[in-house]
Design an enzyme around this catalytic site. Structure first.
Site, short mmCIF file in Angstrom:
data_model
loop_
_atom_site.label_atom_id
_atom_site.label_comp_id
_atom_site.label_asym_id
_atom_site.label_seq_id
_atom_site.Cartn_x
_atom_site.Cartn_y
_atom_site.Cartn_z
CE1 TYR A 23 -47.57 -4.02 -29.87
CE2 TYR A 23 -46.97 -1.89 -30.79
CZ TYR A 23 -46.97 -2.78 -29.74
OH TYR A 23 -46.38 -2.44 -28.55
CG ASN A 75 -52.64 -7.62 -25.77
OD1 ASN A 75 -51.95 -7.06 -24.92
ND2 ASN A 75 -52.29 -7.67 -27.05
CG ASP A 88 -54.93 -7.71 -6.30
OD1 ASP A 88 -54.13 -8.68 -6.35
OD2 ASP A 88 -54.72 -6.69 -5.60
CG HIS A 101 -48.00 -9.72 -24.12
ND1 HIS A 101 -48.45 -8.50 -23.68
CD2 HIS A 101 -47.97 -10.55 -23.04
CE1 HIS A 101 -48.68 -8.58 -22.38
NE2 HIS A 101 -48.40 -9.81 -21.97
CB ILE A 102 -49.21 -8.25 -30.81
CG1 ILE A 102 -50.74 -8.36 -30.69
CG2 ILE A 102 -48.77 -8.22 -32.28
CD1 ILE A 102 -51.49 -7.12 -31.14
CB SER A 103 -44.38 -7.11 -29.57
OG SER A 103 -44.56 -6.69 -28.23
NE ARG A 112 -42.40 -1.91 -24.40
CZ ARG A 112 -43.48 -1.15 -24.41
NH1 ARG A 112 -44.62 -1.62 -23.95
NH2 ARG A 112 -43.43 0.08 -24.87
#
EC number: 4.2.1.10
Length: 152
Positions: A23, A75, A88, A101-103, A112
């Site tokens: 991260y 995020n 929703d 998303h950082i990764s 994931r």
């Protein structure tokens, strides 16, 4: 003046110390400061919210809908893969959003790789580190371009 909301989900308050190999070393405060400065320069109101409580994030999304927020950068962290309620809420308020998303979630564990948000997002940025936040902001600012909500 358009308004943009940055939302961050669980464990993102640990940025800078949590698994820096994945991260990075920037803190959430660093990211929020940079995005806030860029929004100010573009004449866009900016606010940010992070929580480890799913209901609090959903409540903040509902509040954004009532307040007329024009765009969301989110995020969602681990809720990406688990939260139909988050999906929703975002659909319910009708505010366009970009998922960040950082990764690279597709290069990690199989669980994931499923996002409950990606198919209803304007776009998804994944795997570009914290720079992904700034890229998402650039896309949001271009999309807003002074247009009122609902005309994105």
């Amino acid at each position: 003046m358009p308004e943009l909301l940055l939302l961050n989900g669980p464990n993102l308050n640990l940025l800078g110390t949590r698994e820096p190999g994945i991260y990075g070393s920037d803190t959430l405060a660093d990211i929020e400061r940079r995005l806030g400065e860029q929004c100010a320069g573009a004449g866009v109101r900016f606010s940010a919210f992070q929580t480890n409580a799913e209901h609090a994030l959903i409540d903040r999304i509902h509040q954004a809908g009532r307040a007329g927020v024009d765009f969301i950068l989110i995020n969602p962290g681990a809720w990406t893969h688990t939260s139909i309620a988050l999906r929703d809420a975002l659909l319910g308020v009708g505010i366009p959003f970009i998922e960040i998303h950082i990764s690279n979630v597709h290069a990690r564990e199989p669980f994931r790789r499923q996002s409950y948000l990606a198919d209803v997002a304007v776009g998804v940025i994944s795997g570009l580190g914290v720079h992904g936040y700034e890229l998402a902001l650039q896309a949001a600012l271009k999309r807003l371009d002074g247009s009122p909500r609902g005309q994105h």
